[in-house]
Scaffold this active site. Structure first.
Site, PDB file in Angstrom:
ATOM      1  N   PRO A   2       0.687  -1.332  -0.295  1.00 19.64           N
ATOM      2  CA  PRO A   2      -0.221  -0.240   0.011  1.00 19.64           C
ATOM      3  C   PRO A   2       0.650   1.744  -0.017  1.00 19.64           C
ATOM      4  CG  PRO A   2      -0.804  -2.032   1.323  1.00 19.64           C
ATOM      5  CD  PRO A   2       0.618  -1.642   1.484  1.00 19.64           C
ATOM      6  N   GLU A   3       0.093   2.166  -0.800  1.00 19.85           N
ATOM      7  CA  GLU A   3       1.482   3.591  -0.695  1.00 19.85           C
ATOM      8  C   GLU A   3       0.178   4.827  -1.247  1.00 19.85           C
ATOM      9  OE1 GLU A   3       3.194   3.811  -4.689  1.00 19.85           O
ATOM     10  OE2 GLU A   3       3.893   1.057  -5.454  1.00 19.85           O
TER      11      GLU A   3
END
Ligand code: ZN
Length: 290
Positions: A2-3
Site C-alpha cells: 500500500p502506497e
C-alpha cells in the site's frame, strides 16, 4: 505494498466511519504486530474515542481523545477492514480478507467499538504494525523527521521537488522516488507510473535530468497520485472503498504490471527490468536512457 493513495483511501473511508466511536475492547492476536504492553493498551486505548484520522507518507494516524494516537503502518501486506451491521469497508493490501469473513488467519489485531462495530488489522506477512504513541511525538521534528514532503500538499511545488532531488544528484531517479526522505508516500507502482508518464528512464541519474524532465515528472507524480486517489487506490478484484465500490486503478495502470503488453503510447511491448533492486516496468522506446 500500500502506497500513499491506498493509505489516503483508508483515511478517507475510516474518517466517515469511526470518528467519535469509543474503543471498548482490543484483541491482540499477534503481539509483534502491536508491540505495546497490554497495560498500555488498557490504560491508553480502552475507553478512548477516535478524534481524527491523519496520514503522513504511508502511515495512518488515528488521533484519540487522549494524549495518544494509534499509529498504523501497513508495510507489505497490511489492510484494515471495518465491519458494522450496515457497512463493510476494507482497503490496503488487496486480497480475499477484504471481503471474506473475519477474523481469519491473517488477522493480527482487532479493535472493537462501543457501537458493536469492529476494525480488523490483517497482515499476511506480518511486517506491518500498530502502535500507541504520544501525540506530541508525531511531528516532523520527531517521529517523521526522516520523511520528505507530502506530494499532494499545496506547499509541495516544483522548486521543492527539484531541491529535494538535487540532494541526491548521483542517484537514479527511480531510487530517488522510492526514497521516503526525498518525497513521501511513493512506492513501486506510482514510481513506475510517474516515470512512464513523464517519459523518463528509471535508471536516469538525477544529474542528467533537464529542467524540463523534472517539471514533467513533477506534474506526472501529482497526476498519477490524484488519479489513483479518485479511483480509490490500486486494486485487484476484491478492493472495496467506503461505499463498497471496488477500487479500479490498476485496470487503468499504464505500465505497472503490464509486462509484455503494448505500450499505450507507442505500441512497443512493456518490459520489466530491475532498478534500485525493484521490478520496474518501462517502455524502452518512450523512456530512453540519456
Ligand atoms: Zn512506448
Amino acid at each position: 505494498m500500500p502506497e500513499l493513495p491506498e493509505v489516503e483511501t483508508i483515511r478517507l473511508g475510516l474518517d466517515e466511519l469511526i470518528v467519535g466511536k469509543t474503543i471498548d475492547q482490543v484483541l491482540v492476536i499477534n503481539p509483534s504486530s502491536f508491540p505495546n504492553k497490554s497495560v498500555e493498551v488498557d490504560r491508553y486505548l480502552i475507553g478512548a474515542s477516535v478524534e481524527k484520522l491523519k496520514r503522513r507518507a504511508k502511515i495512518l494516524i488515528i488521533d484519540l481523545s487522549t494524549e495518544y494516537a494509534l499509529v498504523i503502518h501497513l508495510k507489505m501486506t497490511g489492510q484494515l477492514v471495518y465491519v458494522n451491521h450496515q457497512h463493510r469497508f476494507g482497503a490496503g493490501h488487496p486480497n480475499d480478507s477484504l471481503v471474506g469473513s473475519l477474523p481469519d488467519k491473517s488477522t493480527r489485531v482487532i479493535l472493537h467499538f462501543d457501537d458493536n462495530s469492529t476494525l480488523f488489522f490483517n497482515d499476511q506477512r506480518k511486517f506491518g504494525w500498530v502502535k500507541i504513541l504520544p501525540k506530541y511525538l508525531l511531528t516532523d521534528t520527531n517521529f517523521f523527521k526522516l520523511y520528505g514532503p507530502e506530494p499532494l500538499q499545496k506547499k509541495f511545488n516544483l522548486a521543492t521537488f527539484k531541491s529535494q532531488l538535487l540532494k541526491h544528484s548521483k542517484t537514479s531517479i527511480k531510487a530517488a522516488l522510492l526514497n521516503q526522505s526525498i518525497i513521501a508516500g511513493i512506492g513501486n507502482i506510482y514510481a513506475d507510473e510517474s516515470l512512464w508518464l513523464a517519459r523518463i528512464h528509471p535508471k536516469s541519474l538525477i544529474i542528467d535530468l533537464t529542467d524540463d524532465d523534472v517539471a514533467r515528472l513533477f506534474k506526472s507524480i501529482i497526476a498519477v497520485l490524484k488519479l489513483s486517489l479518485q479511483k480509490g487506490g490500486s486494486t485487484s478484484r476484491n478492493y472495496l472503498d467506503a461505499k463498497g465500490n471496488k477500487g479500479n486503478y490498476l485496470k487503468f495502470a499504464n505500465v505497472y504490471g503490464r509486462e509484455g503488453q503494448p505500450c499505450l503510447n507507442c505500441g512497443q511491448p512493456i518490459i520489466k527490468i530491475r532498478v534500485a533492486s525493484r521490478g520496474t516496468h518501462i517502455c524502452l522506446k518512450c523512456q530512453q536512457l540519456k
